[in-house]
Write a protein that holds these residues in place. Structure first.
Motif, PDB file in Angstrom:
ATOM      1  N   GLN A  60       0.848  -1.087  -0.135  1.00 52.49           N
ATOM      2  CA  GLN A  60       0.101  -0.076   0.034  1.00 52.49           C
ATOM      3  C   GLN A  60       0.838   1.180   0.038  1.00 52.49           C
ATOM      4  O   GLN A  60       1.754   1.399   0.747  1.00 52.49           O
ATOM      5  CB  GLN A  60      -0.807  -0.044   1.360  1.00 52.49           C
ATOM      6  CG  GLN A  60      -1.716  -0.992   1.208  1.00 52.49           C
ATOM      7  CD  GLN A  60      -2.685  -0.913   2.592  1.00 52.49           C
ATOM      8  OE1 GLN A  60      -2.502  -0.981   3.627  1.00 52.49           O
ATOM      9  NE2 GLN A  60      -4.177  -0.553   2.309  1.00 52.49           N
ATOM     10  N   ARG A  61       0.282   2.236  -0.970  1.00 48.19           N
ATOM     11  CA  ARG A  61       1.198   3.358  -0.702  1.00 48.19           C
ATOM     12  C   ARG A  61       1.210   4.201   0.513  1.00 48.19           C
ATOM     13  O   ARG A  61       0.092   4.162   1.030  1.00 48.19           O
ATOM     14  CB  ARG A  61       0.749   4.506  -1.895  1.00 48.19           C
ATOM     15  CG  ARG A  61       1.155   4.294  -3.183  1.00 48.19           C
ATOM     16  CD  ARG A  61       0.493   5.238  -3.899  1.00 48.19           C
ATOM     17  NE  ARG A  61       1.106   4.922  -5.620  1.00 48.19           N
ATOM     18  CZ  ARG A  61       0.505   4.178  -6.177  1.00 48.19           C
ATOM     19  NH1 ARG A  61      -0.521   3.570  -6.070  1.00 48.19           N
ATOM     20  NH2 ARG A  61       1.078   3.995  -7.640  1.00 48.19           N
ATOM     21  N   GLU A  62       2.499   4.595   1.180  1.00 44.37           N
ATOM     22  CA  GLU A  62       2.251   5.200   2.514  1.00 44.37           C
ATOM     23  C   GLU A  62       1.865   6.850   2.494  1.00 44.37           C
ATOM     24  O   GLU A  62       1.043   7.094   3.378  1.00 44.37           O
ATOM     25  CB  GLU A  62       3.780   5.024   2.779  1.00 44.37           C
ATOM     26  CG  GLU A  62       3.747   5.746   4.496  1.00 44.37           C
ATOM     27  CD  GLU A  62       3.026   4.839   5.692  1.00 44.37           C
ATOM     28  OE1 GLU A  62       2.888   5.499   6.642  1.00 44.37           O
ATOM     29  OE2 GLU A  62       2.772   3.582   5.281  1.00 44.37           O
TER      30      GLU A  62
END
Length: 121
Positions: A3-5
């Motif tokens: 997941q993109r932070e």
């Protein structure tokens, strides 16, 4: 599952910090190394319309906030070498025996592509 932070970039042509001419058209191909609690991000940057690629470095202690090195690019094209157009795609490691950094990188010049090496002592 990844997941993109963050939705925004951590390093780009828009910042953080001052973006110099040599890197103002594109930044890509990060190579991340951790050494003594500091993260080193070696990256390619492109200057157009010449399509010159050179290697820069940014450092961080947290992976979210990055500081560009004041002496970037750390590897520049060499007008008389095997890397007259590209110095890019750095692969870097710390040599614990010799106590220095070792970098393999991609050079383009003299009509072909070449694997190059550099040391930081």
């Amino acid at each position: 599952h990844w997941q993109r932070e963050k939705d925004e970039s951590i390093l780009s042509i828009h910042g953080p910090g001052e973006v110099d001419d040599w890197e103002k058209h594109s930044i890509y191909q990060p190579w991340l190394v951790e050494h003594n609690g500091i993260y080193y991000n070696f990256y390619n940057a492109k200057q157009m319309p010449e399509w010159i690629e050179q290697i820069g470095i940014a450092t961080s202690q947290c992976l979210y906030e990055w500081d560009r090195h004041s002496d970037n690019p750390i590897i520049s094209v060499n007008k008389d070498g095997f890397d007259t157009q590209f110095c890019s795609d750095a692969k870097v490691f710390w040599d614990e025996v010799e106590k220095h950094w070792v970098m393999f990188f991609y050079g383009v010049g003299r009509g072909a592509a070449h694997v190059m090496i550099a040391f930081s002592r």
